[in-house]
Design an enzyme around this catalytic site. Structure first.
Site, PDB file in Angstrom:
ATOM      1  N   LYS A   1       0.827  -1.204   0.000  1.00 11.62           N
ATOM      2  CA  LYS A   1       0.000   0.000   0.000  1.00 11.62           C
ATOM      3  C   LYS A   1       0.865   1.260   0.000  1.00 11.62           C
ATOM      4  O   LYS A   1       0.578   2.229  -0.695  1.00 11.62           O
ATOM      5  CB  LYS A   1      -0.917   0.004   1.226  1.00 11.62           C
ATOM      6  CG  LYS A   1      -1.908  -1.138   1.290  1.00 11.62           C
ATOM      7  CD  LYS A   1      -3.023  -0.983   0.294  1.00 11.62           C
ATOM      8  CE  LYS A   1      -3.991   0.100   0.687  1.00 11.62           C
ATOM      9  NZ  LYS A   1      -5.168   0.163  -0.210  1.00 11.62           N
TER      10      LYS A   1
ATOM     11  N   PRO B   1      -8.124   6.255   4.713  1.00  6.56           N
ATOM     12  CA  PRO B   1      -8.963   5.838   5.838  1.00  6.56           C
ATOM     13  C   PRO B   1      -8.326   4.659   6.559  1.00  6.56           C
ATOM     14  O   PRO B   1      -7.419   4.000   6.047  1.00  6.56           O
ATOM     15  CB  PRO B   1     -10.263   5.417   5.151  1.00  6.56           C
ATOM     16  CG  PRO B   1      -9.796   4.886   3.816  1.00  6.56           C
ATOM     17  CD  PRO B   1      -8.571   5.685   3.440  1.00  6.56           C
TER      18      PRO B   1
END
Length: 317
Positions: free
Chosen positions: A103, A128
């Protein structure tokens, strides 16, 4: 938000493009991290943004990243450290936290490509934490969807792991994407957080009051049981060790200032709305075999051995 697999060519004249970049799997065989997790995340990002480069009408890209690109261990920069958009994950490694590493590298590559584009388009990334709330469809392969199924079906009974995360409602995440797309001054990364919590025990407590006939897990497991049996529950050992009983501190001032997001849907509402929606769709079975049954059996054996030892000590058996 929409996601378009692009293998070449241009996008069909959008002005804004939403992209979600994610690793394919959370757990993968040792030695396969690069093949199954890291390269798909980076290549997928490059693939889409190359199409953006070939589409002159696209002026803004909004990318869905994650707080795992910001930190891996909530205490990695010291206990009490408040994370901001300036922070990048410093603990992720291809062999340790490979999902977090994927990520992080995917988001970094997106910003590198924005620089390479020379200002022709701008990039915002939404970061988030754990996303809860009612799903738009009936797919069951989402992380929080699977957790809700396991909670309400009894699959996690009697334990829910106290792993610290920042949690946010999916509707707030969607709103942040839309605002980042249309507000001219929006730029860069945005952290979103409704509440820093141990999301599984928190959700279990909320659901127990609403669904008292369901087998909600009342206990929190010790760390050793998560290390030994966590992978059976989809929890990598490194993640369990890094987040066990650690709540991250998250600053969301930038989202408030640039996007106007000054309040969030409470986690209690997210959990209850999600449960009601999934039950109405028939997504949650009445019961599943608890995945923690090996731990239960070991605990029973240990307890019996303990009392047997006491009995021998005091001459009772």
């Amino acid at each position: 938000m929409f996601h378009v697999p692009v293998t070449g060519g241009t996008l069909a004249q959008p002005r804004v493009y939403f992209q979600s970049t994610h690793a394919v799997v959370l757990l993968c065989p040792a030695g396969k991290e690069d093949e199954l997790m890291i390269q798909p995340a980076i290549f997928g990002t490059e693939n889409v943004l190359n199409a953006v480069n070939a589409s002159p009408s696209v002026k803004r890209v909004v990318l869905t990243s994650s707080t795992v690109a910001v930190w891996g261990d909530p205490h990695e920069r010291g206990k009490g450290r408040v994370f901001t958009e300036a922070d990048w994950n410093i603990t992720a490694h291809p062999k340790k936290f490979p999902y977090f590493y994927a990520k992080t590298k995917a988001e970094e590559r997106a910003y590198a490509m924005e620089q390479e584009a020379g200002g022709r388009w701008s990039l915002c990334s939404i970061c988030p934490g754990a996303i809860w709330g009612p799903p738009t469809g009936s797919r069951t392969d989402g992380e929080s969807v699977g957790q809700m199924i396991d909670l309400l079906s009894g699959a996690l009974w009697p334990w829910s792991p106290p792993l610290g995360v920042g949690a946010v409602d999916v509707r707030d995440v969607a709103m942040a994407h839309c605002l980042a797309a249309v507000l001219p001054n929006a730029s860069g990364r945005y952290l979103l957080n409704s509440e820093s919590t141990f999301i599984m025990p928190t959700a279990a407590k909320i659901l127990q009051r609403a669904y008292p006939r369901r087998w909600l897990p009342p206990l929190k497991p010790p760390l050793w049981s998560l290390v030994v049996f966590g992978p059976m529950m989809g929890l990598p050992v490194d993640v369990s060790k890094a987040t066990f009983r650690k709540k991250p501190l998250i600053c969301t001032d930038k989202a408030a200032k640039d996007l106007g997001i000054t309040s969030y849907i409470p986690i209690k509402q997210s959990v209850l709305d999600m449960a009601a929606d999934m039950l109405a769709k028939g997504m949650i079975p009445w019961c599943k075999v608890p995945v923690a049954w090996p731990v239960l059996m070991i605990d029973v054996v240990l307890i019996l051995m303990f009392f047997y030892g006491l009995g021998r000590l005091f001459g009772l058996c």
